[in-house]
Write a protein that holds these residues in place. Structure first.
Motif, PDB file in Angstrom:
ATOM      1  N   UNK A   1       0.619  -1.325  -0.390  1.00 51.07           N
ATOM      2  CA  UNK A   1       0.131   0.149   0.314  1.00 51.07           C
ATOM      3  C   UNK A   1       0.806   1.508   0.126  1.00 51.07           C
ATOM      4  N   UNK A   2       0.500   1.943  -0.962  1.00 46.27           N
ATOM      5  CA  UNK A   2       1.580   3.211  -0.223  1.00 46.27           C
ATOM      6  C   UNK A   2       0.781   4.405   0.126  1.00 46.27           C
ATOM      7  N   UNK A   3       2.199   5.181   0.875  1.00 47.13           N
ATOM      8  CA  UNK A   3       1.048   6.205   1.390  1.00 47.13           C
ATOM      9  C   UNK A   3       2.494   7.497   1.649  1.00 47.13           C
ATOM     10  N   UNK A   4       1.934   8.682   1.227  1.00 49.95           N
ATOM     11  CA  UNK A   4       2.457  10.203   1.514  1.00 49.95           C
ATOM     12  C   UNK A   4       2.484  10.559   2.873  1.00 49.95           C
ATOM     13  N   UNK A   5       4.019  11.018   3.259  1.00 54.65           N
ATOM     14  CA  UNK A   5       4.015  11.323   4.155  1.00 54.65           C
ATOM     15  C   UNK A   5       5.312  12.248   4.303  1.00 54.65           C
ATOM     16  N   UNK A   6       6.088  12.983   3.132  1.00 50.97           N
ATOM     17  CA  UNK A   6       7.207  13.683   3.909  1.00 50.97           C
ATOM     18  C   UNK A   6       8.008  12.360   4.164  1.00 50.97           C
ATOM     19  N   UNK A   7       9.588  13.780   4.766  1.00 51.76           N
ATOM     20  CA  UNK A   7      10.746  12.728   4.967  1.00 51.76           C
ATOM     21  C   UNK A   7      10.098  11.861   7.050  1.00 51.76           C
ATOM     22  N   UNK A   8       8.534  12.088   6.909  1.00 46.75           N
ATOM     23  CA  UNK A   8       8.049  11.449   8.334  1.00 46.75           C
ATOM     24  C   UNK A   8       6.451  10.828   8.037  1.00 46.75           C
ATOM     25  N   UNK A   9       6.457   9.375   8.371  1.00 41.27           N
ATOM     26  CA  UNK A   9       5.002   9.235   8.310  1.00 41.27           C
ATOM     27  C   UNK A   9       4.190   8.726   9.756  1.00 41.27           C
ATOM     28  N   UNK A  10       3.250   9.249   9.723  1.00 40.47           N
ATOM     29  CA  UNK A  10       2.476   9.007  11.248  1.00 40.47           C
ATOM     30  C   UNK A  10       1.930   7.867  10.779  1.00 40.47           C
ATOM     31  N   UNK A  11       2.414   6.658  12.179  1.00 42.80           N
ATOM     32  CA  UNK A  11       1.468   5.540  11.657  1.00 42.80           C
ATOM     33  C   UNK A  11       0.840   5.194  13.445  1.00 42.80           C
ATOM     34  N   UNK A  12      -0.939   4.897  13.536  1.00 43.47           N
ATOM     35  CA  UNK A  12      -1.274   4.658  13.938  1.00 43.47           C
ATOM     36  C   UNK A  12      -2.056   3.108  13.953  1.00 43.47           C
ATOM     37  N   UNK A  13      -1.199   2.399  14.897  1.00 44.59           N
ATOM     38  CA  UNK A  13      -1.479   1.065  14.514  1.00 44.59           C
ATOM     39  C   UNK A  13      -3.063   0.306  14.704  1.00 44.59           C
ATOM     40  N   UNK A  14      -2.900  -0.633  13.947  1.00 46.49           N
ATOM     41  CA  UNK A  14      -4.186  -1.356  13.456  1.00 46.49           C
ATOM     42  C   UNK A  14      -3.678  -2.275  12.895  1.00 46.49           C
ATOM     43  N   UNK A  15      -4.425  -3.765  13.458  1.00 45.69           N
ATOM     44  CA  UNK A  15      -4.036  -4.567  12.002  1.00 45.69           C
ATOM     45  C   UNK A  15      -3.808  -3.997  10.714  1.00 45.69           C
ATOM     46  N   UNK A  16      -4.884  -3.555  10.198  1.00 44.41           N
ATOM     47  CA  UNK A  16      -4.650  -3.652   8.542  1.00 44.41           C
ATOM     48  C   UNK A  16      -3.070  -1.922   8.037  1.00 44.41           C
ATOM     49  N   UNK A  17      -1.806  -2.130   9.980  1.00 41.87           N
ATOM     50  CA  UNK A  17      -1.433  -1.197   9.372  1.00 41.87           C
ATOM     51  C   UNK A  17       0.114  -1.469   9.503  1.00 41.87           C
TER      52      UNK A  17
ATOM     53  N   UNK B   1      16.732   0.320   3.139  1.00 39.02           N
ATOM     54  CA  UNK B   1      16.905  -1.386   3.380  1.00 39.02           C
ATOM     55  C   UNK B   1      17.790  -1.226   4.281  1.00 39.02           C
ATOM     56  N   UNK B   2      17.402  -2.064   5.628  1.00 36.76           N
ATOM     57  CA  UNK B   2      16.012  -3.096   5.495  1.00 36.76           C
ATOM     58  C   UNK B   2      14.184  -2.474   5.397  1.00 36.76           C
ATOM     59  N   UNK B   3      13.967  -2.317   5.267  1.00 39.06           N
ATOM     60  CA  UNK B   3      12.723  -1.801   5.656  1.00 39.06           C
ATOM     61  C   UNK B   3      12.358  -2.034   7.061  1.00 39.06           C
ATOM     62  N   UNK B   4      11.828  -1.086   7.595  1.00 40.89           N
ATOM     63  CA  UNK B   4      11.108  -1.030   8.616  1.00 40.89           C
ATOM     64  C   UNK B   4       9.725  -2.037   9.570  1.00 40.89           C
ATOM     65  N   UNK B   5      10.034  -2.343  10.629  1.00 39.90           N
ATOM     66  CA  UNK B   5       9.020  -3.766  11.089  1.00 39.90           C
ATOM     67  C   UNK B   5       8.202  -2.998  11.653  1.00 39.90           C
ATOM     68  N   UNK B   6       6.764  -3.018  11.426  1.00 40.66           N
ATOM     69  CA  UNK B   6       5.506  -2.842  12.284  1.00 40.66           C
ATOM     70  C   UNK B   6       4.924  -3.819  12.631  1.00 40.66           C
ATOM     71  N   UNK B   7       5.061  -4.531  14.018  1.00 40.93           N
ATOM     72  CA  UNK B   7       3.974  -5.789  14.218  1.00 40.93           C
ATOM     73  C   UNK B   7       2.812  -5.436  15.433  1.00 40.93           C
ATOM     74  N   UNK B   8       1.854  -5.424  15.151  1.00 37.14           N
ATOM     75  CA  UNK B   8       1.021  -4.834  15.825  1.00 37.14           C
ATOM     76  C   UNK B   8       0.223  -6.391  16.669  1.00 37.14           C
ATOM     77  N   UNK B   9      -0.356  -5.757  18.000  1.00 37.00           N
ATOM     78  CA  UNK B   9      -0.666  -6.864  19.236  1.00 37.00           C
ATOM     79  C   UNK B   9      -0.763  -6.466  20.098  1.00 37.00           C
ATOM     80  N   UNK B  10      -1.273  -7.657  21.687  1.00 33.35           N
ATOM     81  CA  UNK B  10      -1.354  -7.498  22.311  1.00 33.35           C
ATOM     82  C   UNK B  10      -0.206  -8.721  22.962  1.00 33.35           C
TER      83      UNK B  10
END
Length: 559
Positions: free
Chosen positions: A240-256, A274-283
């Motif tokens: 999925x493509x996101x536009x956010x400039x040099x900083x991208x703000x993400x509010x974590x959810x399952x689809x993020x 590289x490497x990519x930044x990993x975001x894992x969402x859970x509890x």
């Protein structure tokens, strides 16, 4: 061109074209005109290369030229005919050219990385009829190029620097139509380079739902820089493509959840982090209740402790703690549940049990549950009736030794099957020797002890109390007797309150008073006959064994 004639015969005054060019481009339209005089009526015909052009019967002829040729007009009346002079035209194609850099067409703009070596522009004719003439200009100043073939003309620029920025023009002509010019605007700069891509202020990649996270992409390069963020989803087949400039703000959810890549671009290139930044969402796991115990809390019984995490993202792992110390015993883990199985309960299994559940997002520790063995006089007796320590337990009870003391020793015996009978005998012996013990309480013989125990209802136990005088059942060693090897000689005997004495070749070994005699390292001096002597107040017994160096095991010898 004009021609003349005389009399009433046809006369061609002139034949001409509406174009001054005799070299025309294919597909170009041209009109020929024939002026004539003579006796009417006059008839006109047009010819090309001596062949009649059908349908052309007028003083004017308009053609779309497709090939070269020689044209003339023929005028005819009743008196005769007259042919004009020839007009020769050549048909070709005007040139068109393109500018190329590294075999790729430049278009109107070319962006070259700073300090690129041996930069060369090539002007190629893409259509047109030969022969061709070329001219290069840089910012309006003519430059000397190099002809690399009938249709190629190159310009060596050298190293890409600020001085080489500007407008480059290539002009090509072949005498047909107007010359053609292709131009390109060359810019020199730095492509983007990504220095760091990371989550701002955080060194982890696992987050609870609804956590605000900022991913930063630090890059250098000639401005302006464009930023595009790509989120690769968990299966890594869709992004999925996101536009956010040099900083991208993400509010974590399952689809993020996913792997985030930063793509930075400018006129001079594109760079991807590289490497990519990993975001894992859970509890993290949540354990709402203390562990459950299933089974009878008795020595030797099988017990299962169960623990369940009510919440938390899989996979979840479990650990068990006994008195806040990590247990090495393997547990059976099933998704959000864990079972700790104790196959045979012992005293060492008693204590405070806790369950710890953890995953990538955190951990939780359950409240504790206490495991205590349920051992009473009625429970202990069936367990120890079949053991050799039973008579000591009964003897102690009859003599008034505190039951808690006997129970404690008996628990250890049942759990370990160790030397508890000796520990019990020591307790009873100490009690018997206590000067405060009334003589009337002390049994005078084994038969009197059996009688009392029988009256108490412990008939099986009474049958156990049968030893009177000591008797050696066996004396042997299980080791192969070799030089410098350790050797243990065991003397197995029955009877109550037995004392042991060992002799070597008739000499008493003063320090050896146990049933096992241990030789740490066998030497020549250790060979010979070993005698075990046992005794109590009812009698004595002795047996011997002969030790010699051999590959065979020593057998029992009686003397």
């Amino acid at each position: 061109r004009e021609f003349s004639g005389a009399g009433g015969y046809p006369e061609v005054a002139s034949v001409y074209m509406d174009s001054d060019e005799t070299i025309l481009e294919t597909g170009e339209k041209v009109t020929f005109t024939c002026r004539a005089r003579g006796a009417a009526p006059l008839h006109y015909m047009w010819m090309r290369d001596g062949e009649l052009l059908p349908g052309q019967q007028n003083p004017e002829m308009t053609l779309t030229v497709s090939r070269s040729g020689k044209y003339c007009c023929v005028v005819k009346n009743e008196l005769g005919s007259k042919e004009s002079g020839l007009i020769e035209i050549k048909v070709g194609k005007r040139p068109k050219c393109r500018i190329y850099f590294k075999e790729k067409e430049c278009g109107s703009s070319l962006y070259i990385k700073r300090q690129t070596k041996q930069v060369k522009l090539t002007c190629k004719v893409i259509e047109g009829s030969p022969d061709f003439e070329f001219t290069w200009k840089f910012n309006g100043v003519e430059k000397q190029g190099v002809k690399e073939g009938p249709k190629c003309y190159s310009l060596e620029i050298g190293e890409a620097t600020e001085d080489n920025k500007g407008t480059y023009k290539c002009t090509v002509s072949n005498g047909i139509g107007q010359p053609h010019t292709s131009e390109v605007e060359v810019d020199v700069g730095d492509p983007p380079e990504i220095k760091v891509t990371e989550i701002e202020g955080i060194k982890r990649s696992n987050f609870e739902v609804k956590t605000e996270v900022t991913i930063c992409c630090e890059a250098t390069g000639t401005a302006p820089l464009g930023y595009t963020w790509w989120q690769w989803h968990s299966n890594h087949t869709m992004r999925t493509e996101h536009q956010g400039g040099a900083k991208l703000k993400v509010v974590t959810a399952e689809d993020k959840e996913g792997d985030y890549e930063c793509e930075v671009s400018n006129k001079f290139g594109v760079a991807t982090s590289t490497p990519p930044v990993k975001i894992r969402v859970g509890s993290a796991p949540v354990i709402k209740s203390k562990p459950r115990i299933d089974g009878e809390l008795m020595h030797g019984k099988r017990v299962t402790l169960s623990c369940k995490a009510e919440e938390g993202k899989l996979p979840i792992k479990f650990e068990w703690l006994l008195n806040n110390q990590l247990l090495e015993k393997a547990a059976l883990n099933k998704r959000k549940e864990s079972e700790l199985v104790i196959e045979s309960l012992s005293d060492s299994d008693q204590g405070e049990y806790k369950c710890k559940a953890f995953n990538a997002f955190g951990f939780d520790v359950s409240s504790s549950v206490q495991l205590e063995l349920s051992i009473s006089h009625g429970a202990i007796m069936p367990l120890i009736e079949e053991k050799v320590a039973a008579k000591w337990y009964a003897f102690g009870l009859l003599l008034g030794v505190p039951k808690d003391t006997l129970d404690s020793i008996a628990r250890g015996y049942v759990a370990s099957c160790g030397n508890t009978k000796y520990a019990l005998s020591e307790v009873v012996r100490d009690w018997l020797e206590d000067k405060h013990t009334q003589e009337s309480s002390k049994p005078k013989s084994w038969s009197s002890l059996q009688e009392v125990v029988g009256k108490m209802g412990y008939h099986k136990l009474a049958g156990d109390i049968e030893s009177k005088e000591p008797s050696i059942r066996s004396i042997m060693t299980n080791e192969v007797v070799k030089l410098k090897n350790p050797v243990t000689i065991s003397c197995e005997a029955s009877g109550w309150d037995i004392g042991y004495e060992w002799k070597h070749n008739g000499t008493t070994l003063v320090k050896e008073t146990q049933k096992d005699l241990v030789i740490e390292s066998m030497t020549e001096q250790h060979q010979g006959t070993y005698q075990c002597c046992v005794q109590n107040r009812f009698g004595k017994d002795k047996n011997s064994i002969d030790l010699r160096f051999s590959e065979l095991k020593c057998m029992l010898c009686h003397t």
